[in-house]
Design an enzyme around this catalytic site. Sequence first.
Site, short mmCIF file in Angstrom:
data_model
loop_
_atom_site.label_atom_id
_atom_site.label_comp_id
_atom_site.label_asym_id
_atom_site.label_seq_id
_atom_site.Cartn_x
_atom_site.Cartn_y
_atom_site.Cartn_z
N LYS A 72 -20.81 6.40 16.91
CA LYS A 72 -19.96 7.42 17.56
C LYS A 72 -19.59 8.58 16.81
CE LYS A 72 -15.82 6.55 20.39
NZ LYS A 72 -14.77 5.46 20.53
N SER A 147 -14.34 5.01 25.86
CA SER A 147 -14.80 6.37 25.09
C SER A 147 -16.05 6.24 24.59
CB SER A 147 -13.51 6.98 24.42
OG SER A 147 -13.56 5.87 23.11
N SER A 171 -12.41 0.84 24.52
CA SER A 171 -13.47 1.68 24.35
C SER A 171 -14.96 1.21 23.87
CB SER A 171 -13.22 2.79 23.67
OG SER A 171 -12.43 3.77 24.13
N1 GLN Z 1 -9.53 4.32 27.48
C1 GLN Z 1 -8.65 4.14 26.56
C2 GLN Z 1 -7.69 5.28 26.22
O1 GLN Z 1 -7.98 6.51 26.87
C3 GLN Z 1 -9.01 3.60 25.26
C4 GLN Z 1 -9.67 4.44 24.46
C5 GLN Z 1 -10.26 3.71 23.23
O2 GLN Z 1 -10.37 2.47 23.00
N2 GLN Z 1 -10.77 4.61 22.20
O3 GLN Z 1 -6.53 5.32 25.43
#
Ligand code: GLN
Length: 469
Positions: A72, A147, A171
Amino acid sequence: MKVWPAISDIAKDVKSGKLKAGDLVNKSLAAIAEKSEYDAIISTLADSALAQAAEIDKNPQGRLSGVPFIAKDNFLTTSGKTTAASNILRPFEAPYNSTVIEKLEAEGAICVAKANLDAFAHGSSTENSDWFVTKHPLDKTRVPGGSSGGSAASVALQLAPFALGTDTGGSVRLPASFCGTVGYKPTYGLVSRSGVIAMASSTDVIGPLANSVDDVALVLDIISGQDELDSTTIERNEQAYTDLPSDIKGKKIGIIKEYFAEGLDSGVESAVKAAIRQLQAAGASAEKVSLPSLPLALAAYYIVCPAEVSSNLSRYDGQRFGYSALDAHDLNESYELSREQGFGAEAKRRIMIGTHVLSSGYYDAYYKKAQTVRTKIINEFRQAFLKYDFLVGPVAPMTAFKIGERANDPLQMYLCDIMTVAANMSGNPAISVPAGTADGLPVGLQIIGPMRGDRELLGFAKAFEEITR
Ligand code: GLN
């Protein structure tokens, strides 16, 4: 279609000379080029990857000898750029590698590309990326989840045999569920975060995504353990995460009642219930368990997370990293314009919410209450694990949704995380394993384990994978 064998087999064949690391890197780069319309990748690291492969082919060594992988783009890598998919880091070149990248490379793995994400990992669909939206591997009109959507799509598209993601509120698990791959969130602190761009430091963890539990476990075995560069790291299990206990028989599972509530897609519900019946048929006992504070986890997370985000993003001031506004007349204006022009809407939203909930007049009303809820969640998990070996439920209320369906409504987007954030608030390990489909789209089964129960959890997930294969 699976085109990459198990990563331990790839490494074995590289060491025996049957496979060449250079060919594997080229195969991965060719797949990335061929599938470029999915926009899973922000940049490739072709030069450094081929140079590493050439070294490995001279003297193949390590448990991941010659195995290509994708990180990532919030993992610092000295080759190429590290952008976190945010304009504010578009020109940023990292001065050192993250610890996990170092550990993987020391075992012969080769980072071939950096994957797309929601900018700074804020989001659940990759629609918050300042580059592009990654397309779902089975349907280009849908999102891959986020994400770590670029990482999950990379594995599902077979661009490389494994990928790295980060899981602050789900994520790794959410995109794994949407794309039909395995995604693992280890116990908080088990993997060093040194050199990974921070989102919410009290919940951030690093997790692998791959085609199988075995692959994920081998990666975890290599990347886990204390790191003097990250004081939050804990000691790893003495036994390997690869030599897994794999009994289903006799295991006690708690089915999280609060995760089968209104709003759960009926196709997801049937797939997850069918998975639980398969576990029962294989000898596990299962019953419903209530963790009454879990419905508050999402609200608490969306206070604690922005609070920490607002603090972590304060370092991007236009002076030290990445983008700096050229039209500023003085230092103050440079701070303001660099942040104004460099951050996207979601980062700004979180900075505003975060600074608000931490401000003296509102701290007690929001932040302190959220931390109280967090303590309740931790205690309820602890209680539940006195009685059950594992807790299960869906990963998300839905399957991969259409691009644009939720992008303009932040609350609708936040609801995707309703079943994943609790394990981040508490620190427990949790996994998403493929558990069939709903209307042709993948569904993940979420299995949550007790703190530091990573080995047992991976073993149980592997056994589930075996009975459903
Ligand atoms: N979707 C969640 C957020 O927007 C988790 C994001 C993540 O785990 N990086 O905070």
